[in-house]
Each structure stands twice: as C-alpha cells, then as structure tokens.
Write an enzyme that holds these catalytic residues in place. Structure first.
Site, mmCIF file in Angstrom:
data_model
loop_
_atom_site.group_PDB
_atom_site.id
_atom_site.type_symbol
_atom_site.label_atom_id
_atom_site.label_comp_id
_atom_site.label_asym_id
_atom_site.label_seq_id
_atom_site.Cartn_x
_atom_site.Cartn_y
_atom_site.Cartn_z
ATOM 1 N N MET A 294 37.072 35.024 35.338
ATOM 2 C CA MET A 294 36.783 33.601 35.229
ATOM 3 C C MET A 294 35.578 33.409 34.332
ATOM 4 S SD MET A 294 37.120 32.909 39.221
ATOM 5 C CE MET A 294 38.602 33.323 40.058
ATOM 6 N N LEU B 127 36.813 26.466 32.526
ATOM 7 C CA LEU B 127 36.765 26.849 33.931
ATOM 8 C C LEU B 127 38.202 27.135 34.348
ATOM 9 C CD1 LEU B 127 34.515 27.121 36.052
ATOM 10 C CD2 LEU B 127 35.020 24.796 36.795
ATOM 11 N N ASP B 128 38.468 28.360 34.787
ATOM 12 C CA ASP B 128 39.834 28.776 35.104
ATOM 13 C C ASP B 128 40.450 27.912 36.199
ATOM 14 O OD1 ASP B 128 39.562 30.771 33.280
ATOM 15 O OD2 ASP B 128 39.376 32.396 34.728
ATOM 16 N N PRO B 129 41.780 27.830 36.271
ATOM 17 C CA PRO B 129 42.436 27.049 37.331
ATOM 18 C C PRO B 129 42.023 27.480 38.739
ATOM 19 C CG PRO B 129 44.022 27.582 35.633
ATOM 20 C CD PRO B 129 42.762 28.332 35.285
ATOM 21 N N ALA C 115 39.192 28.397 39.701
ATOM 22 C CA ALA C 115 37.800 28.020 39.953
ATOM 23 C C ALA C 115 37.653 26.509 40.106
ATOM 24 C CB ALA C 115 36.920 28.511 38.810
#
Length: 348
Positions: free
Chosen positions: A1, A87-89, A91
């Site tokens: 992430m 921002l990763d899914p 997170a």
C-alpha cells in the site's frame, strides 16, 4: 500500500451484450432513444464549474483513488481534479484531492510527511504483502510485544527498503505489478526511504497495530513484510489507515457520503485554499506590477530583509496566490503561475 504511486488498475470485466428496452438483445445499428448518463438529458446536466482548492477526503475501504476523485469532482461539479498520492482500495483515510488550480501544487503535498496506523497479522507472508495476496511463507511462531518493540528501531531513520513485487514501480518501462501478474520473477532493488517513527498501539499474539510516520516513497507493506522476516515469524498488512498527508489531517476531512448528500454550493465551503499545500514553503508578498511580471513567467527581484535568498517560495498579491518558483540570487523565478480571481489586486 503506497500513497505515491498510480493505483493498480482493476481487472477488466467482460462486457455483456446490450439490450433493448424490451429486454431482448439489441442488434447492431438498432437505435435507442434513451437519454445518455443516468437518465438525464444532456441539456439538463449541471455545467462543470471552474473551482479551485483542496478537499481533504476520508476515503473508505474498497474504493480506488481514481473513483474517489471522480466522486468528489461530480459532487462539486468541478471541471478539473486530481489526488495527491494513491491510497489502495484496501486502505482508508486521508486522500487530499486537488481541484482546478490546486492541481499545480500536488507535488508539494506528495513530498510531505505521511502518517499511518496499520495492522500486521503474523504467521503468513503473502505475494502482495497484504491480505489480498496468496500465502508464500508461513510460520507457527508468534512474537511477543517486547520482541516487536525491540525490532522497530532497526526500521527507523534513513533505511534501504525493497518495494513490494506488486507495486507501480517501472521495470524497463513496465509496472512491476503487471510483470508479477504475468508470472514473471520481479527483482526490485532496495531504495532509500526515511521512516521517522514506529510505535506500537496494540498487540495480541496474532496481530500488532503500529503507528508510522514516514517520507515519500515508503511502502507500509514492505515494513510489515520485513518486520515479519526479521522476527522469524512472517507477516503482512491486514489493515491500513492514513491519518496525515503533508499539512492535511483527519480533523479537516469529510466523507464521500457527506459530499454527495449536500448541494455543490455547500460543498464549496469545505474547500481549503490552494496555498494550503504550500504550508512548508516560504511566502513573499509582491506588488501588483511584480505580480503581473510573475504571471507572464518573468522573474522579479525580491527586496526586504525577510525575503528568502535561495530555495522554493510562493508569491501573493493582496492575499491572492500568484506564483510559486525558485529564488535564485535574489530573484523569484516562477515555475507555476495561478489564475485565481483574474487580475492581481491593485493594492498588494
């Protein structure tokens, strides 16, 4: 992430055959008189607005950064938008979204410090270094809180970190995650990163919650992976929340739900000024004549004992942001000029 790389693309879904109004498959060339876009005739759509500033979004789990930008842009009827750090899914947390002229200040936010709270689940290392990957190494050992605490200083300061194989780093022009998905062995070299602080928030035999403060380019997933290896028990990130990006924090944030529930004009009140992103950059007020020169891309001589002599600086005229650039030998050389409210004020 990792907040500073492009979001990983979602897998492409197979497109179903289009249907007519009666539910039967639509033939090629068959016309449908249905209005485009959510049932609203094109002439009735709200006109996109020239709006500039920052929305500090508290992104929920499951949403990509790209979708979050689109939702904010739609809620405010904004013409132009972008985000300051993916921002990763998986997170949640702070995703600063720049509108209009604020997009010119995105690099300053991305270069700022970040803060996270993340959970490391022990006993399993995955190929993605998070909960979405498949296990590649397991252990029955579990660390004590004292063992984790004693290991944290090894990962604080200026360290070398190998990014995750599933990351957006380019290898000979291709993204590492694309190569990894194709089954290729991805060997990434260690890169210097700065981690200012790691502290335990909570601990159980199966999981440790850690606070982190770090600089640009740091992968939280790699911290979890390397901690697990160093402790001999393996580990991966199972939850991640970003609590700060540069000058933006949780107490300034709003949610997609709140934005969508309000009118566009009301949402505009949530905007933070464009220059908020320049919080760490020296500020110099300039006259109207100097502002005009800067907006033409021409340098100006800075006077006064408080004027910066070298480095980055931004100029305002009558409280309106005009330009940001580099101070070289007493001159401000503009690299970005801003058009906020038209001509610079007369009294600056």
């Amino acid at each position: 992430m990792h907040e500073d790389q492009p979001a990983e693309p979602a897998p492409q879904a197979t497109r179903p055959a289009r249907e007519g109004r009666d539910g039967a498959p639509r033939q090629d060339g068959q016309r449908q008189d249905r209005p485009r876009g959510r049932g609203r005739p094109p002439g009735d759509r709200p006109k996109r607005r020239e709006i500039s500033g920052w929305v500090i979004l508290d992104k929920g789990v499951g949403m990509t950064s790209t979708h979050a930008v689109a939702a904010v842009k739609r809620a405010l009827n904004a013409k132009k938008a972008g985000h300051a750090g993916t921002l990763d899914p998986l997170a949640s947390g702070i995703l600063p979204i720049a509108l209009g002229e604020a997009t010119k200040t995105v690099p300053f936010v991305m270069d700022g410090r970040k803060a996270y709270v993340f959970s490391v689940t022990w006993g399993v290392e995955t190929d993605t270094d998070d909960a979405e990957g498949r296990p590649v190494a397991t252990s029955d050992d579990r660390p004590t809180q004292g063992e984790v605490e004693a290991m944290l200083p090894r990962f604080v300061g200026a360290i070398e970190q190998v990014p995750p194989r599933y990351s957006a780093i380019k290898i000979q022009g291709e993204r590492a995650y694309d190569l990894a998905r194709d089954g290729e062995v991805v060997e990434l070299v260690a890169r210097p990163v700065q981690i200012d602080r790691l502290a335990i928030v909570a601990h159980t035999p199966e999981r440790t919650v850690i606070e982190a403060e770090c600089g640009k380019g740091t992968y939280v997933r790699a911290i979890a992976r390397d901690l697990g290896r160093a402790l001999g028990c393996y580990g991966h990130v199972s939850a991640l929340r970003r609590t700060r990006v540069g000058p933006f924090a949780e107490d300034q944030s709003c949610t997609i739900g709140a934005l969508e529930a309000a009118e566009a004009e009301a949402n505009a009140a949530l905007l933070r000024p464009v220059e908020t992103a320049l919080d760490a950059v020296p500020h110099v007020p300039v006259s109207r004549d100097m502002a005009v020169r800067l907006m033409r891309g021409q340098p100006v001589i800075l006077r006064g004992r408080d004027a910066p002599t070298e480095g980055k600086a931004y100029a305002t005229c009558g409280g309106v942001l005009v330009a940001v650039g580099d101070v070289e030998r007493g001159e401000l050389v503009p690299h970005r000029v801003f058009h906020l409210g038209g001509t610079a004020p007369r009294n600056g």
